[in-house]
Motif scaffolding. Structure first.
Motif, PDB file in Angstrom:
ATOM      1  N   ARG A  93      -3.378  13.313  -7.795  1.00 41.36           N
ATOM      2  CA  ARG A  93      -2.423  14.379  -8.079  1.00 41.36           C
ATOM      3  C   ARG A  93      -1.635  14.783  -6.847  1.00 41.36           C
ATOM      4  O   ARG A  93      -0.915  15.782  -6.858  1.00 41.36           O
ATOM      5  CB  ARG A  93      -3.164  15.582  -8.672  1.00 41.36           C
ATOM      6  N   GLY A  94      -1.779  14.016  -5.791  1.00 39.41           N
ATOM      7  CA  GLY A  94      -1.024  14.283  -4.570  1.00 39.41           C
ATOM      8  C   GLY A  94      -1.408  15.572  -3.894  1.00 39.41           C
ATOM      9  O   GLY A  94      -0.571  16.223  -3.259  1.00 39.41           O
ATOM     10  N   ARG A  95      -2.689  15.953  -3.973  1.00 35.81           N
ATOM     11  CA  ARG A  95      -3.127  17.234  -3.436  1.00 35.81           C
ATOM     12  C   ARG A  95      -4.126  17.095  -2.290  1.00 35.81           C
ATOM     13  O   ARG A  95      -4.823  18.034  -1.957  1.00 35.81           O
ATOM     14  CB  ARG A  95      -3.750  18.080  -4.558  1.00 35.81           C
ATOM     15  N   ALA A  96      -4.222  15.898  -1.699  1.00 38.06           N
ATOM     16  CA  ALA A  96      -5.175  15.709  -0.606  1.00 38.06           C
ATOM     17  C   ALA A  96      -4.633  14.731   0.425  1.00 38.06           C
ATOM     18  O   ALA A  96      -3.908  13.800   0.092  1.00 38.06           O
ATOM     19  CB  ALA A  96      -6.513  15.212  -1.150  1.00 38.06           C
ATOM     20  N   VAL A  97      -4.993  14.993   1.678  1.00 38.13           N
ATOM     21  CA  VAL A  97      -4.725  14.088   2.796  1.00 38.13           C
ATOM     22  C   VAL A  97      -6.078  13.710   3.378  1.00 38.13           C
ATOM     23  O   VAL A  97      -6.921  14.575   3.626  1.00 38.13           O
ATOM     24  CB  VAL A  97      -3.856  14.767   3.874  1.00 38.13           C
ATOM     25  N   PHE A  98      -6.287  12.424   3.607  1.00 43.71           N
ATOM     26  CA  PHE A  98      -7.570  11.935   4.101  1.00 43.71           C
ATOM     27  C   PHE A  98      -7.444  11.506   5.561  1.00 43.71           C
ATOM     28  O   PHE A  98      -6.519  10.770   5.920  1.00 43.71           O
ATOM     29  CB  PHE A  98      -8.052  10.759   3.243  1.00 43.71           C
ATOM     30  N   VAL A  99      -8.373  11.997   6.387  1.00 44.20           N
ATOM     31  CA  VAL A  99      -8.376  11.646   7.810  1.00 44.20           C
ATOM     32  C   VAL A  99      -9.741  11.080   8.169  1.00 44.20           C
ATOM     33  O   VAL A  99     -10.770  11.469   7.603  1.00 44.20           O
ATOM     34  CB  VAL A  99      -8.051  12.856   8.702  1.00 44.20           C
ATOM     35  N   SER A 100      -9.753  10.157   9.106  1.00 45.83           N
ATOM     36  CA  SER A 100     -10.989   9.485   9.516  1.00 45.83           C
ATOM     37  C   SER A 100     -11.652  10.212  10.673  1.00 45.83           C
ATOM     38  O   SER A 100     -10.993  10.619  11.629  1.00 45.83           O
ATOM     39  CB  SER A 100     -10.685   8.043   9.919  1.00 45.83           C
ATOM     40  N   GLU A 101     -12.973  10.385  10.584  1.00 48.15           N
ATOM     41  CA  GLU A 101     -13.740  11.010  11.662  1.00 48.15           C
ATOM     42  C   GLU A 101     -14.237   9.982  12.680  1.00 48.15           C
ATOM     43  O   GLU A 101     -14.983  10.336  13.601  1.00 48.15           O
ATOM     44  CB  GLU A 101     -14.941  11.767  11.084  1.00 48.15           C
ATOM     45  N   GLU A 102     -13.833   8.749  12.537  1.00 47.00           N
ATOM     46  CA  GLU A 102     -14.310   7.687  13.433  1.00 47.00           C
ATOM     47  C   GLU A 102     -14.039   7.974  14.907  1.00 47.00           C
ATOM     48  O   GLU A 102     -14.901   7.716  15.760  1.00 47.00           O
ATOM     49  CB  GLU A 102     -13.692   6.346  13.033  1.00 47.00           C
ATOM     50  N   PRO A 103     -12.849   8.519  15.279  1.00 45.43           N
ATOM     51  CA  PRO A 103     -12.624   8.813  16.710  1.00 45.43           C
ATOM     52  C   PRO A 103     -13.646   9.774  17.296  1.00 45.43           C
ATOM     53  O   PRO A 103     -13.943   9.704  18.499  1.00 45.43           O
ATOM     54  CB  PRO A 103     -11.218   9.420  16.728  1.00 45.43           C
ATOM     55  N   LEU A 104     -14.213  10.674  16.484  1.00 44.44           N
ATOM     56  CA  LEU A 104     -15.217  11.607  16.995  1.00 44.44           C
ATOM     57  C   LEU A 104     -16.488  10.871  17.398  1.00 44.44           C
ATOM     58  O   LEU A 104     -17.185  11.277  18.333  1.00 44.44           O
ATOM     59  CB  LEU A 104     -15.537  12.666  15.939  1.00 44.44           C
ATOM     60  N   ALA A 105     -16.804   9.802  16.668  1.00 48.92           N
ATOM     61  CA  ALA A 105     -18.021   9.045  16.974  1.00 48.92           C
ATOM     62  C   ALA A 105     -17.816   8.075  18.132  1.00 48.92           C
ATOM     63  O   ALA A 105     -18.781   7.718  18.823  1.00 48.92           O
ATOM     64  CB  ALA A 105     -18.469   8.281  15.723  1.00 48.92           C
ATOM     65  N   ARG A 106     -16.575   7.671  18.363  1.00 48.52           N
ATOM     66  CA  ARG A 106     -16.310   6.667  19.400  1.00 48.52           C
ATOM     67  C   ARG A 106     -16.284   7.263  20.805  1.00 48.52           C
ATOM     68  O   ARG A 106     -16.621   6.596  21.772  1.00 48.52           O
ATOM     69  CB  ARG A 106     -14.970   5.976  19.131  1.00 48.52           C
ATOM     70  N   SER A 107     -15.862   8.510  20.931  1.00 51.02           N
ATOM     71  CA  SER A 107     -15.677   9.082  22.271  1.00 51.02           C
ATOM     72  C   SER A 107     -16.508  10.343  22.439  1.00 51.02           C
ATOM     73  O   SER A 107     -16.646  11.146  21.512  1.00 51.02           O
ATOM     74  CB  SER A 107     -14.195   9.418  22.496  1.00 51.02           C
ATOM     75  N   LEU A 108     -17.081  10.497  23.620  1.00 50.72           N
ATOM     76  CA  LEU A 108     -17.871  11.673  23.955  1.00 50.72           C
ATOM     77  C   LEU A 108     -17.003  12.683  24.709  1.00 50.72           C
ATOM     78  O   LEU A 108     -16.044  12.300  25.390  1.00 50.72           O
ATOM     79  CB  LEU A 108     -19.073  11.283  24.811  1.00 50.72           C
ATOM     80  N   PRO A 109     -17.333  13.979  24.610  1.00 53.79           N
ATOM     81  CA  PRO A 109     -16.554  14.989  25.336  1.00 53.79           C
ATOM     82  C   PRO A 109     -16.638  14.801  26.840  1.00 53.79           C
ATOM     83  O   PRO A 109     -17.692  14.454  27.384  1.00 53.79           O
ATOM     84  CB  PRO A 109     -17.213  16.315  24.908  1.00 53.79           C
ATOM     85  N   THR A 110     -15.539  15.054  27.535  1.00 55.10           N
ATOM     86  CA  THR A 110     -15.509  14.989  28.996  1.00 55.10           C
ATOM     87  C   THR A 110     -15.808  16.370  29.572  1.00 55.10           C
ATOM     88  O   THR A 110     -15.895  17.363  28.845  1.00 55.10           O
ATOM     89  CB  THR A 110     -14.133  14.514  29.473  1.00 55.10           C
TER      90      THR A 110
END
Length: 318
Positions: A93-110
């Motif tokens: 129905r065109g009411r959602a945008v999907f984003v990937s959480e993969e970048p959160l798992a690939r990089s650790l906070p500096t």
């Protein structure tokens, strides 16, 4: 046992209308759905979570805990986890945008990210303190009777232990103790402490990391396609639909708001020409009878393009 094929909209018994005040997100607003590990689907934004439940009747399941009371599971908080069928319903129905959480798992906070986090955390705690200061006086007056009772008990104990004179006039006592109470620094009030609210990710919130938009691919096989067709048919008929896994069914169908009413139907998806064993039928019948629900058989035909519904409910034999 009785069997019938009633109109689905009559079974639903309510229309899809939004109740209660909502944030003004606009008619073209799209909910952000995070796709996590194992293709799990999460809604982190509070306004989005309210929007999908009140406007689209997408229920999801709250899976987080409250920071203030973490050692209980009666009341849950964000994130809101969606079934794949719910996410596909919003997508179609065109009411959602999907984003990937993969970048959160690939990089650790500096270390620099940690500095940003500490600054943001301090700012949020300060906002809470400022808000408490603004609301403190009115909140105190709302609970005047409770506080006054407490002040009177404290005064009675002081009279017995220290021989202090009594302030016989209740209003005089209230004015005196209210002024003393409001004069206390926030840090000295034991039941007031900072709360950390759940968020999608503090790195996302501060634009320190970007979650790329992706396409959500579902269904991927005939079984998933049949479940999506049934879910859509139930939603379009006015039902609210949740998972039926706890009852051994595919879905539960509610005639009203699931937060207010119990489900009326256990929904079982059956594909055309699919083998269905008698013991499975008996098991579902026993569970439905114990739970005081009817079984709504959703028979998917014509290559997952149509659904026929058959409602059955066991009756006691006398």
């Amino acid at each position: 046992m009785g069997t019938s094929m009633p109109p689905l909209k009559r079974l639903a018994g309510h229309s899809a209308t939004a109740t209660a005040a909502l944030p003004d997100l606009g008619d073209d607003h799209k909910v952000t759905v995070n796709v996590g590990a194992g293709n799990t689907l999460w809604v982190w934004d509070p306004a989005d979570a309210i929007h999908v439940q009140k406007v689209y009747r997408i229920q999801g399941v709250l899976t987080g805990c409250f920071p203030k009371v973490p050692m209980q599971d009666t009341f849950a908080s964000l994130p809101l986890r969606l079934m794949p069928e719910e996410a596909a319903y919003l997508r179609d129905r065109g009411r959602a945008v999907f984003v990937s959480e993969e970048p959160l798992a690939r990089s650790l906070p500096t270390l620099l990210d940690r500095g940003h986090f500490d600054a943001m955390r301090h700012e949020q705690f300060q906002q809470q303190a400022d808000l408490f200061t603004i609301l403190r006086e009115s909140h105190t007056d709302v609970h005047k009777d409770e506080l006054l009772k407490r002040f009177e008990e404290e005064q009675s104990r002081a009279m017995e232990q220290e021989g202090r004179p009594s302030l016989r006039d209740r209003e005089e006592l209230w004015r005196t103790e209210r002024e003393r109470w409001l004069g206390k620094p926030i840090e000295d009030i034991r039941h007031v402490f900072n709360m950390e609210l759940p968020t999608r990710s503090w790195r996302v919130g501060q634009s320190l990391i970007h979650l790329p938009e992706i396409s959500f691919q579902y269904p991927t096989n005939d079984k998933e396609s049949a479940a999506c067709v049934v879910f859509t048919a139930l939603m379009d008929a006015g039902f609210s639909v949740t998972s039926g896994a706890n009852y051994g069914a595919d879905f539960l169908a509610f005639r009203g708001d699931p937060h207010v009413v119990y489900s009326s139907y256990m929904v079982k998806v059956v594909r055309e020409k699919e083998e269905f064993k008698l013991d499975e039928y008996l098991r579902l019948g026993r569970v439905a009878t114990t739970a005081k629900k009817a079984i709504l058989w959703a028979i998917v035909i014509d290559n997952n393009s149509q659904v026929r519904f058959c409602c059955s409910k066991w009756a006691l034999m006398k």
